[in-house]
Motif scaffolding. Structure first.
Motif, PDB file in Angstrom:
ATOM      1  N   HIS A 132       0.801  -1.228   0.000  1.00  0.00           N
ATOM      2  CA  HIS A 132       0.000   0.000   0.000  1.00  0.00           C
ATOM      3  C   HIS A 132       0.836   1.283   0.000  1.00  0.00           C
ATOM      4  O   HIS A 132       0.297   2.368  -0.233  1.00  0.00           O
ATOM      5  N   LEU A 133       2.132   1.185   0.291  1.00  0.00           N
ATOM      6  CA  LEU A 133       2.940   2.379   0.512  1.00  0.00           C
ATOM      7  C   LEU A 133       3.592   2.899  -0.759  1.00  0.00           C
ATOM      8  O   LEU A 133       4.019   2.124  -1.619  1.00  0.00           O
ATOM      9  N   THR A 134       3.701   4.214  -0.836  1.00  0.00           N
ATOM     10  CA  THR A 134       4.534   4.834  -1.854  1.00  0.00           C
ATOM     11  C   THR A 134       5.997   4.550  -1.515  1.00  0.00           C
ATOM     12  O   THR A 134       6.336   4.285  -0.355  1.00  0.00           O
ATOM     13  N   PRO A 135       6.909   4.585  -2.509  1.00  0.00           N
ATOM     14  CA  PRO A 135       8.331   4.412  -2.193  1.00  0.00           C
ATOM     15  C   PRO A 135       8.780   5.425  -1.146  1.00  0.00           C
ATOM     16  O   PRO A 135       8.473   6.614  -1.227  1.00  0.00           O
ATOM     17  N   GLY A 136       9.464   4.934  -0.122  1.00  0.00           N
ATOM     18  CA  GLY A 136       9.895   5.800   0.966  1.00  0.00           C
ATOM     19  C   GLY A 136       8.866   5.990   2.052  1.00  0.00           C
ATOM     20  O   GLY A 136       9.134   6.678   3.046  1.00  0.00           O
ATOM     21  N   GLY A 137       7.682   5.377   1.899  1.00  0.00           N
ATOM     22  CA  GLY A 137       6.647   5.495   2.918  1.00  0.00           C
ATOM     23  C   GLY A 137       6.990   4.722   4.187  1.00  0.00           C
ATOM     24  O   GLY A 137       7.917   3.902   4.209  1.00  0.00           O
ATOM     25  N   CYS A 138       6.222   4.968   5.240  1.00  0.00           N
ATOM     26  CA  CYS A 138       6.513   4.392   6.558  1.00  0.00           C
ATOM     27  C   CYS A 138       5.436   3.418   7.011  1.00  0.00           C
ATOM     28  O   CYS A 138       4.240   3.637   6.762  1.00  0.00           O
ATOM     29  N   PHE A 139       5.866   2.377   7.691  1.00  0.00           N
ATOM     30  CA  PHE A 139       4.985   1.454   8.403  1.00  0.00           C
ATOM     31  C   PHE A 139       5.338   1.564   9.874  1.00  0.00           C
ATOM     32  O   PHE A 139       6.487   1.322  10.270  1.00  0.00           O
ATOM     33  N   VAL A 140       4.365   1.939  10.692  1.00  0.00           N
ATOM     34  CA  VAL A 140       4.592   2.176  12.118  1.00  0.00           C
ATOM     35  C   VAL A 140       3.849   1.120  12.925  1.00  0.00           C
ATOM     36  O   VAL A 140       2.653   0.888  12.713  1.00  0.00           O
ATOM     37  N   ILE A 141       4.568   0.500  13.856  1.00  0.00           N
ATOM     38  CA  ILE A 141       3.986  -0.530  14.708  1.00  0.00           C
ATOM     39  C   ILE A 141       4.226  -0.173  16.163  1.00  0.00           C
ATOM     40  O   ILE A 141       5.357   0.129  16.569  1.00  0.00           O
ATOM     41  N   GLU A 142       3.160  -0.201  16.964  1.00  0.00           N
ATOM     42  CA  GLU A 142       3.255  -0.075  18.419  1.00  0.00           C
ATOM     43  C   GLU A 142       3.027  -1.465  19.012  1.00  0.00           C
ATOM     44  O   GLU A 142       2.013  -2.098  18.730  1.00  0.00           O
ATOM     45  N   LEU A 143       3.977  -1.932  19.818  1.00  0.00           N
ATOM     46  CA  LEU A 143       3.920  -3.322  20.269  1.00  0.00           C
ATOM     47  C   LEU A 143       4.589  -3.474  21.628  1.00  0.00           C
ATOM     48  O   LEU A 143       5.583  -2.807  21.918  1.00  0.00           O
ATOM     49  N   TRP A 144       4.045  -4.391  22.425  1.00  0.00           N
ATOM     50  CA  TRP A 144       4.647  -4.638  23.726  1.00  0.00           C
ATOM     51  C   TRP A 144       5.818  -5.608  23.605  1.00  0.00           C
ATOM     52  O   TRP A 144       5.921  -6.393  22.673  1.00  0.00           O
ATOM     53  N   VAL A 145       6.732  -5.530  24.587  1.00  0.00           N
ATOM     54  CA  VAL A 145       7.868  -6.430  24.653  1.00  0.00           C
ATOM     55  C   VAL A 145       7.478  -7.636  25.501  1.00  0.00           C
ATOM     56  O   VAL A 145       6.985  -7.465  26.613  1.00  0.00           O
ATOM     57  N   PRO A 146       7.658  -8.859  25.000  1.00  0.00           N
ATOM     58  CA  PRO A 146       7.293 -10.035  25.798  1.00  0.00           C
ATOM     59  C   PRO A 146       7.981 -10.018  27.160  1.00  0.00           C
ATOM     60  O   PRO A 146       9.179  -9.730  27.260  1.00  0.00           O
ATOM     61  N   GLU A 147       7.241 -10.319  28.200  1.00  0.00           N
ATOM     62  CA  GLU A 147       7.760 -10.217  29.562  1.00  0.00           C
ATOM     63  C   GLU A 147       8.070 -11.601  30.144  1.00  0.00           C
ATOM     64  O   GLU A 147       7.677 -11.931  31.256  1.00  0.00           O
ATOM     65  N   LEU A 148       8.821 -12.372  29.399  1.00  0.00           N
ATOM     66  CA  LEU A 148       9.133 -13.723  29.858  1.00  0.00           C
ATOM     67  C   LEU A 148      10.082 -13.744  31.048  1.00  0.00           C
ATOM     68  O   LEU A 148      10.178 -14.750  31.754  1.00  0.00           O
ATOM     69  N   ARG A 149      10.798 -12.634  31.295  1.00  0.00           N
ATOM     70  CA  ARG A 149      11.671 -12.590  32.465  1.00  0.00           C
ATOM     71  C   ARG A 149      10.867 -12.683  33.764  1.00  0.00           C
ATOM     72  O   ARG A 149      11.400 -13.036  34.806  1.00  0.00           O
ATOM     73  N   LYS A 150       9.570 -12.345  33.697  1.00  0.00           N
ATOM     74  CA  LYS A 150       8.713 -12.434  34.875  1.00  0.00           C
ATOM     75  C   LYS A 150       8.138 -13.833  35.089  1.00  0.00           C
ATOM     76  O   LYS A 150       7.442 -14.073  36.074  1.00  0.00           O
ATOM     77  N   LEU A 151       8.410 -14.743  34.156  1.00  0.00           N
ATOM     78  CA  LEU A 151       7.794 -16.065  34.188  1.00  0.00           C
ATOM     79  C   LEU A 151       8.778 -17.072  34.801  1.00  0.00           C
ATOM     80  O   LEU A 151       9.717 -17.510  34.135  1.00  0.00           O
ATOM     81  N   PRO A 152       8.593 -17.456  36.078  1.00  0.00           N
ATOM     82  CA  PRO A 152       9.510 -18.416  36.702  1.00  0.00           C
ATOM     83  C   PRO A 152       9.390 -19.792  36.051  1.00  0.00           C
ATOM     84  O   PRO A 152       8.351 -20.123  35.468  1.00  0.00           O
ATOM     85  N   PRO A 153      10.444 -20.615  36.132  1.00  0.00           N
ATOM     86  CA  PRO A 153      10.371 -21.968  35.581  1.00  0.00           C
ATOM     87  C   PRO A 153       9.185 -22.745  36.162  1.00  0.00           C
ATOM     88  O   PRO A 153       8.939 -22.719  37.370  1.00  0.00           O
ATOM     89  N   GLY A 154       8.451 -23.390  35.266  1.00  0.00           N
ATOM     90  CA  GLY A 154       7.311 -24.184  35.696  1.00  0.00           C
ATOM     91  C   GLY A 154       6.021 -23.418  35.861  1.00  0.00           C
ATOM     92  O   GLY A 154       4.971 -24.010  36.098  1.00  0.00           O
ATOM     93  N   GLN A 155       6.059 -22.080  35.717  1.00  0.00           N
ATOM     94  CA  GLN A 155       4.858 -21.255  35.865  1.00  0.00           C
ATOM     95  C   GLN A 155       4.406 -20.773  34.502  1.00  0.00           C
ATOM     96  O   GLN A 155       5.224 -20.412  33.656  1.00  0.00           O
ATOM     97  N   GLN A 156       3.100 -20.743  34.269  1.00  0.00           N
ATOM     98  CA  GLN A 156       2.571 -20.393  32.953  1.00  0.00           C
ATOM     99  C   GLN A 156       1.802 -19.084  32.930  1.00  0.00           C
ATOM    100  O   GLN A 156       1.336 -18.676  31.869  1.00  0.00           O
ATOM    101  N   ALA A 157       1.664 -18.425  34.069  1.00  0.00           N
ATOM    102  CA  ALA A 157       0.850 -17.210  34.114  1.00  0.00           C
ATOM    103  C   ALA A 157       1.579 -16.090  34.849  1.00  0.00           C
ATOM    104  O   ALA A 157       2.343 -16.340  35.784  1.00  0.00           O
ATOM    105  N   VAL A 158       1.337 -14.865  34.402  1.00  0.00           N
ATOM    106  CA  VAL A 158       1.914 -13.679  35.020  1.00  0.00           C
ATOM    107  C   VAL A 158       0.826 -12.621  35.162  1.00  0.00           C
ATOM    108  O   VAL A 158       0.100 -12.336  34.195  1.00  0.00           O
ATOM    109  N   VAL A 159       0.695 -12.057  36.354  1.00  0.00           N
ATOM    110  CA  VAL A 159      -0.178 -10.892  36.550  1.00  0.00           C
ATOM    111  C   VAL A 159       0.628  -9.661  36.145  1.00  0.00           C
ATOM    112  O   VAL A 159       1.642  -9.343  36.755  1.00  0.00           O
ATOM    113  N   TRP A 160       0.181  -8.996  35.086  1.00  0.00           N
ATOM    114  CA  TRP A 160       0.957  -7.861  34.576  1.00  0.00           C
ATOM    115  C   TRP A 160       0.396  -6.511  35.010  1.00  0.00           C
ATOM    116  O   TRP A 160       1.065  -5.483  34.889  1.00  0.00           O
ATOM    117  N   HIS A 161      -0.822  -6.524  35.544  1.00  0.00           N
ATOM    118  CA  HIS A 161      -1.382  -5.258  36.051  1.00  0.00           C
ATOM    119  C   HIS A 161      -2.486  -5.553  37.054  1.00  0.00           C
ATOM    120  O   HIS A 161      -3.249  -6.503  36.881  1.00  0.00           O
TER     121      HIS A 161
END
Length: 253
Positions: A132-161
């Motif tokens: 869809h873009l003209t040459p030189g056009g921009c694609f902008v993405i806003e995205l969260w960073v995966p927070e796997l550092r908060k996930l202890p071994p053996g645990q599958q869930a994290v309360v993030w807020h």
């Protein structure tokens, strides 16, 4: 959980929170300012336009905006604000649907690229932006960073807020890079309201490779819309990709 089922009429009615949350001026204002700057004198295309949280104020700034949206109830909610002549919308998947014309800016905000649940679909989304873009056009993405550092071994869930009346919890499937976000809303009654949405999380380096496959180069990455430096501690990012070449075409061996 199919996307069409998640973004239903009830969700569309509840989505807008004027003046608060992601509709707060301090959240929305910088995003619209930055997108208007990147669009310049051209046209903007929003993938997954939703109820027009960003598109409506961007159009009010004088930027012609078109949208692509899979959910008809979300489009119906948008139509309570502006008509089709003001912000036309193509009904379809942001990875494949085509809007008429060319654009200087395509944007995809608030983690929405992660609603595509396979790597192939996410790569296709980049290629659709390039289409869809003209040459030189921009694609902008806003995205969260995966927070796997908060996930202890053996645990599958994290309360993030957590705050009064709300708990946000993510459950992880690290083999498939999938999470399901659980949003619990509750009051003084014994009843709670649950909203769930599935996502495929993407590391920043993986996102950059998707951009390269589609003919983009990373121009900038910041922690937010105001230009805060992106660091190892940043929880999200705003990445600006510039179209520099034709997409890499897949060939069969």
């Amino acid at each position: 959980m199919r996307q069409e089922e998640i973004w239903d009429a009830d969700t569309a009615r509840r989505y807008d929170t004027p003046g608060t949350g992601m509709f707060a001026p301090e959240v929305l204002g910088p995003a619209v300012d930055r997108l208007a700057e990147l669009a310049g004198d051209g046209r903007a295309l929003e993938f997954a336009i939703g109820t027009g949280r960003v598109a409506v104020p961007l159009a009010e700034r004088g930027v012609p905006v078109t949208g692509i949206e899979l959910s008809r109830p979300m489009i119906d909610q948008l139509r309570t604000k502006v008509d089709d002549a003001t912000i036309p919308v193509v009904v379809g998947d942001m990875a494949t649907a085509v809007a008429p014309g060319e654009y200087t800016l395509v944007y995809l905000v608030y983690n929405t690229i992660s609603n595509l649940l396979t790597q192939a679909e996410q790569v296709a989304c980049f290629r659709n932006a390039a289409r869809h873009l003209t040459p030189g056009g921009c694609f902008v993405i806003e995205l969260w960073v995966p927070e796997l550092r908060k996930l202890p071994p053996g645990q599958q869930a994290v309360v993030w807020h957590g705050e009064a009346g709300y708990i946000g919890l993510d459950t992880y499937d690290v083999l498939r890079q999938h999470i399901v976000s659980h949003h619990f809303h509750f009051d003084e009654s014994e009843q709670a309201r649950l909203f769930r949405s599935p996502h495929r999380y993407i590391w920043p380096a993986e996102l950059d490779l998707m951009g390269q496959l589609a003919g983009f180069e990373l121009e900038s990455r910041h922690a937010d819309w105001t230009g805060t430096e992106f660091t190892a501690e940043s929880r999200s990012h705003v990445s600006v990709y510039r179209r520099t070449s034709s997409p890499v075409i897949e060939t069969q061996p």
